[in-house]
Design an enzyme around this catalytic site. Structure first.
Site, PDB file in Angstrom:
ATOM      1  N   SER A  53      17.240  86.712 -59.685  1.00 42.14           N
ATOM      2  CA  SER A  53      16.905  86.097 -60.981  1.00 42.14           C
ATOM      3  C   SER A  53      17.037  84.574 -60.922  1.00 42.14           C
ATOM      4  O   SER A  53      16.567  83.888 -61.838  1.00 42.14           O
ATOM      5  CB  SER A  53      17.787  86.663 -62.103  1.00 42.14           C
ATOM      6  OG  SER A  53      19.137  86.287 -61.937  1.00 42.14           O
ATOM      7  N   HIS A  54      17.657  84.024 -59.881  1.00 43.29           N
ATOM      8  CA  HIS A  54      17.792  82.563 -59.782  1.00 43.29           C
ATOM      9  C   HIS A  54      17.307  82.035 -58.435  1.00 43.29           C
ATOM     10  O   HIS A  54      17.763  80.996 -57.961  1.00 43.29           O
ATOM     11  CB  HIS A  54      19.222  82.135 -60.130  1.00 43.29           C
ATOM     12  CG  HIS A  54      19.478  82.296 -61.600  1.00 43.29           C
ATOM     13  ND1 HIS A  54      19.717  83.533 -62.157  1.00 43.29           N
ATOM     14  CD2 HIS A  54      19.427  81.419 -62.621  1.00 43.29           C
ATOM     15  CE1 HIS A  54      19.836  83.402 -63.467  1.00 43.29           C
ATOM     16  NE2 HIS A  54      19.667  82.124 -63.771  1.00 43.29           N
ATOM     17  N   GLU A 195      16.816  88.135 -65.645  1.00 40.55           N
ATOM     18  CA  GLU A 195      16.677  89.575 -65.364  1.00 40.55           C
ATOM     19  C   GLU A 195      15.630  90.195 -66.287  1.00 40.55           C
ATOM     20  O   GLU A 195      14.861  91.058 -65.878  1.00 40.55           O
ATOM     21  CB  GLU A 195      18.016  90.298 -65.585  1.00 40.55           C
ATOM     22  CG  GLU A 195      19.030  90.084 -64.486  1.00 40.55           C
ATOM     23  CD  GLU A 195      18.601  90.702 -63.154  1.00 40.55           C
ATOM     24  OE1 GLU A 195      17.791  91.643 -63.153  1.00 40.55           O
ATOM     25  OE2 GLU A 195      19.066  90.205 -62.108  1.00 40.55           O
TER      26      GLU A 195
HETATM   27  P1  NDP Z   1      25.246  90.355 -62.919  1.00 41.62           P
HETATM   28  O1  NDP Z   1      25.458  91.244 -64.082  1.00 41.62           O
HETATM   29  O2  NDP Z   1      24.222  90.724 -61.923  1.00 41.62           O
HETATM   30  O3  NDP Z   1      26.608  90.167 -62.111  1.00 41.62           O
HETATM   31  C1  NDP Z   1      27.731  89.629 -62.721  1.00 41.62           C
HETATM   32  C2  NDP Z   1      28.915  89.591 -61.805  1.00 41.62           C
HETATM   33  O4  NDP Z   1      29.526  90.886 -61.766  1.00 41.62           O
HETATM   34  C3  NDP Z   1      28.617  89.242 -60.349  1.00 41.62           C
HETATM   35  O5  NDP Z   1      29.655  88.430 -59.866  1.00 41.62           O
HETATM   36  C4  NDP Z   1      28.586  90.624 -59.660  1.00 41.62           C
HETATM   37  O6  NDP Z   1      28.876  90.586 -58.277  1.00 41.62           O
HETATM   38  C5  NDP Z   1      29.660  91.340 -60.427  1.00 41.62           C
HETATM   39  N1  NDP Z   1      29.491  92.789 -60.427  1.00 41.62           N
HETATM   40  C6  NDP Z   1      28.370  93.510 -60.696  1.00 41.62           C
HETATM   41  N2  NDP Z   1      28.616  94.820 -60.597  1.00 41.62           N
HETATM   42  C7  NDP Z   1      29.933  94.951 -60.253  1.00 41.62           C
HETATM   43  C8  NDP Z   1      30.784  96.061 -59.994  1.00 41.62           C
HETATM   44  N3  NDP Z   1      30.352  97.296 -60.082  1.00 41.62           N
HETATM   45  N4  NDP Z   1      32.062  95.799 -59.679  1.00 41.62           N
HETATM   46  C9  NDP Z   1      32.533  94.535 -59.586  1.00 41.62           C
HETATM   47  N5  NDP Z   1      31.770  93.450 -59.800  1.00 41.62           N
HETATM   48  C10 NDP Z   1      30.487  93.653 -60.139  1.00 41.62           C
HETATM   49  O7  NDP Z   1      24.981  88.862 -63.418  1.00 41.62           O
HETATM   50  P2  NDP Z   1      24.136  88.299 -64.654  1.00 41.62           P
HETATM   51  O8  NDP Z   1      22.801  88.941 -64.684  1.00 41.62           O
HETATM   52  O9  NDP Z   1      24.953  88.338 -65.874  1.00 41.62           O
HETATM   53  O10 NDP Z   1      23.984  86.768 -64.172  1.00 41.62           O
HETATM   54  C11 NDP Z   1      23.228  86.481 -63.015  1.00 41.62           C
HETATM   55  C12 NDP Z   1      23.259  85.004 -62.707  1.00 41.62           C
HETATM   56  O11 NDP Z   1      22.583  84.290 -63.716  1.00 41.62           O
HETATM   57  C13 NDP Z   1      24.622  84.342 -62.580  1.00 41.62           C
HETATM   58  O12 NDP Z   1      24.704  83.808 -61.287  1.00 41.62           O
HETATM   59  C14 NDP Z   1      24.623  83.241 -63.622  1.00 41.62           C
HETATM   60  O13 NDP Z   1      25.260  82.037 -63.227  1.00 41.62           O
HETATM   61  C15 NDP Z   1      23.148  83.019 -63.820  1.00 41.62           C
HETATM   62  N6  NDP Z   1      22.871  82.457 -65.145  1.00 41.62           N
HETATM   63  C16 NDP Z   1      22.617  81.124 -65.264  1.00 41.62           C
HETATM   64  C17 NDP Z   1      22.373  80.572 -66.507  1.00 41.62           C
HETATM   65  C18 NDP Z   1      22.171  79.101 -66.675  1.00 41.62           C
HETATM   66  O14 NDP Z   1      22.035  78.655 -67.808  1.00 41.62           O
HETATM   67  N7  NDP Z   1      22.172  78.310 -65.646  1.00 41.62           N
HETATM   68  C19 NDP Z   1      22.335  81.397 -67.701  1.00 41.62           C
HETATM   69  C20 NDP Z   1      22.654  82.781 -67.462  1.00 41.62           C
HETATM   70  C21 NDP Z   1      22.896  83.289 -66.214  1.00 41.62           C
HETATM   71  P3  NDP Z   1      27.672  90.828 -57.217  1.00 41.62           P
HETATM   72  O15 NDP Z   1      26.793  89.616 -57.295  1.00 41.62           O
HETATM   73  O16 NDP Z   1      28.361  90.988 -55.909  1.00 41.62           O
HETATM   74  O17 NDP Z   1      26.950  92.076 -57.650  1.00 41.62           O
HETATM   75  O1  PYC Z   2      18.770  83.636 -66.640  1.00 38.57           O
HETATM   76  O2  PYC Z   2      19.527  83.422 -68.687  1.00 38.57           O
HETATM   77  C1  PYC Z   2      19.106  82.951 -67.634  1.00 38.57           C
HETATM   78  C2  PYC Z   2      19.030  81.478 -67.490  1.00 38.57           C
HETATM   79  C3  PYC Z   2      18.921  80.549 -68.485  1.00 38.57           C
HETATM   80  C4  PYC Z   2      18.876  79.312 -67.862  1.00 38.57           C
HETATM   81  C5  PYC Z   2      18.968  79.531 -66.513  1.00 38.57           C
HETATM   82  N1  PYC Z   2      19.073  80.854 -66.307  1.00 38.57           N
END
Ligand code: NDP
Ligand code: PYC
Length: 349
Positions: A53-54, A195
């Site tokens: 997703s990134h 996502e």
């Molecule tokens: P996920 O739900 O995919 O994962 C969240 C975290 O939980 C990860 O560290 C993951 O580790 C861990 N995890 C997942 N499943 C398990 C499990 N069963 N047991 C233990 N740990 C687990 O992430 P999101 O979709 O919420 O976010 C994805 C990315 O989006 C992030 O990197 C975030 O920084 C980025 N983001 C950036 C934004 C921005 O404004 N710049 C805004 C929103 C999100 P693992 O990776 O090993 O699965």
């Molecule tokens: O995946 O929600 C997101 C997001 C917002 C800005 C960067 N990533």
């Protein structure tokens, strides 16, 4: 040297090859080399660690943002004077957060080691990236750290119906000498907007509980969700953490909240502009006068978690990294298509 294998449905590339292709696209589009290199590092790291997703799919949004004049292509981040010793403030000058972090991180680490804890404030940045690369840069230096930022309004508060919060990511890391660090990094919405976008592109329905339509009714349709609102993770608890992020990484640091960011940008098709807050802690400094080994104590906790058959966050990522280092990074048809299109069109996309 990783072998490059081309299969019908996917292409395997080395990290070096992907770095070269992504950086060339960004340079051709007019990004200053400092910006282009920092942005390329996080995109390639995301692909290497299977954080799709990134990864490569973000390039289109970056180029759209550049073309719309909403990010400063030639920005040179600057460390701001006259702060308290535990506050390192970097102004990104309208460029991407990533080069600002790279400038401020060594100062943050020095101050955290000296004072036990310190913060890095990034102001006036465009932000599209995952936070874990920043956390890992600090755990590699023996520091525990957390990072957070707002985004732009796409998430309804629990009990509400309309977008107010951003997907507001929150990440934390703890160093584990001789091992991969403990790192978690998640959106405070049920899932990152990236996502939802990947589900839309793949023609897949969203799981229940991710989003509501513009009237506040539950939806599984990613297209409808993108025009409605996402939901916070964990109900009122995620909603409260998201509020905290708006306060600490928006109001406290003198930068935009998610609603202010959306108001300024006027669109969720471009990368948002706001600030970011990173706080680093020195476990050694906290332990100094008390004579305990924080790293050994933390290992007892990690072993107890894994002892129940649970996995640590980032374990999937580190396994994907090891696989990519051995066999290359796998790009699917859509990702290869993005690279090829961007290579042909550059800023015209
Ligand atoms: P996920 O739900 O995919 O994962 C969240 C975290 O939980 C990860 O560290 C993951 O580790 C861990 N995890 C997942 N499943 C398990 C499990 N069963 N047991 C233990 N740990 C687990 O992430 P999101 O979709 O919420 O976010 C994805 C990315 O989006 C992030 O990197 C975030 O920084 C980025 N983001 C950036 C934004 C921005 O404004 N710049 C805004 C929103 C999100 P693992 O990776 O090993 O699965
Ligand atoms: O995946 O929600 C997101 C997001 C917002 C800005 C960067 N990533």
């Amino acid at each position: 040297m990783v072998e490059i294998i081309e299969t019908g449905a996917s292409l395997s590339v080395t990290t070096a090859e992907l770095f070269g292709r992504v950086e060339a696209i960004l340079l051709k589009a007019g990004l200053h080399p400092v910006q282009a290199a920092a942005v390329t590092r996080v995109i390639v790291a995301a692909e290497r660690d299977a954080c799709k997703s990134h990864g490569v799919y973000r390039i289109e949004g970056i180029l759209r943002t550049l073309k719309a004049g909403k990010v400063e292509a030639n920005a040179q981040p600057k460390v701001m004077p006259n702060e308290k010793p535990t506050i390192v403030r970097v102004n990104a000058q309208g460029g991407f957060s990533n080069s600002a972090f790279e400038l401020g991180a060594p100062l943050l680490a020095d101050r955290a080691k000296e004072f036990g804890m310190a913060s890095l404030v990034i102001n006036d940045c465009t932000h599209f990236a995952a936070l874990w690369p920043e956390i890992e840069a600090l755990t590699d230096l023996g520091l525990a750290a957390m990072a957070m930022c707002p985004s732009y309004s796409t998430v309804a508060p629990t009990g509400g119906k309309h977008p107010l919060f951003g997907t507001n990511p929150f990440a934390f890391g703890w160093p584990r000498p001789g091992k991969n660090p403990y790192v978690f990094d998640f959106a405070t919405s049920v899932a990152a907007r990236g996502e939802v976008e990947l589900h839309r592109r793949a023609g897949k329905k969203l799981p229940d509980g991710w989003a509501v339509d513009p009237k506040g009714e539950p939806t599984n349709d990613p297209e409808v969700a993108l025009s409605g609102a996402l939901l916070p993770f964990g109900g009122h608890k995620g909603s409260a953490i998201s509020t905290m992020i708006e306060l600490l990484a928006g109001v406290l640091i003198g930068d935009l909240t998610s609603s202010e960011s959306l108001e300024q940008l006027g669109s969720t098709t471009l990368s948002p502009s706001h600030g970011e807050l990173i706080i680093a802690f020195s476990p050694k400094a906290f332990a100094r006068s008390h004579g305990y080994d924080p790293f050994a104590r933390a290992e007892i906790l990690f072993e107890a978690i894994m002892g129940q058959g649970a996995r640590l966050p980032s374990q999937r990522r580190f396994a994907a990294r090891a696989n990519a280092e051995k066999h290359g990074i796998v790009l699917d048809d859509a990702e290869s298509g993005i690279l090829e299109r961007m290579e042909r069109l550059g800023l015209q996309s």
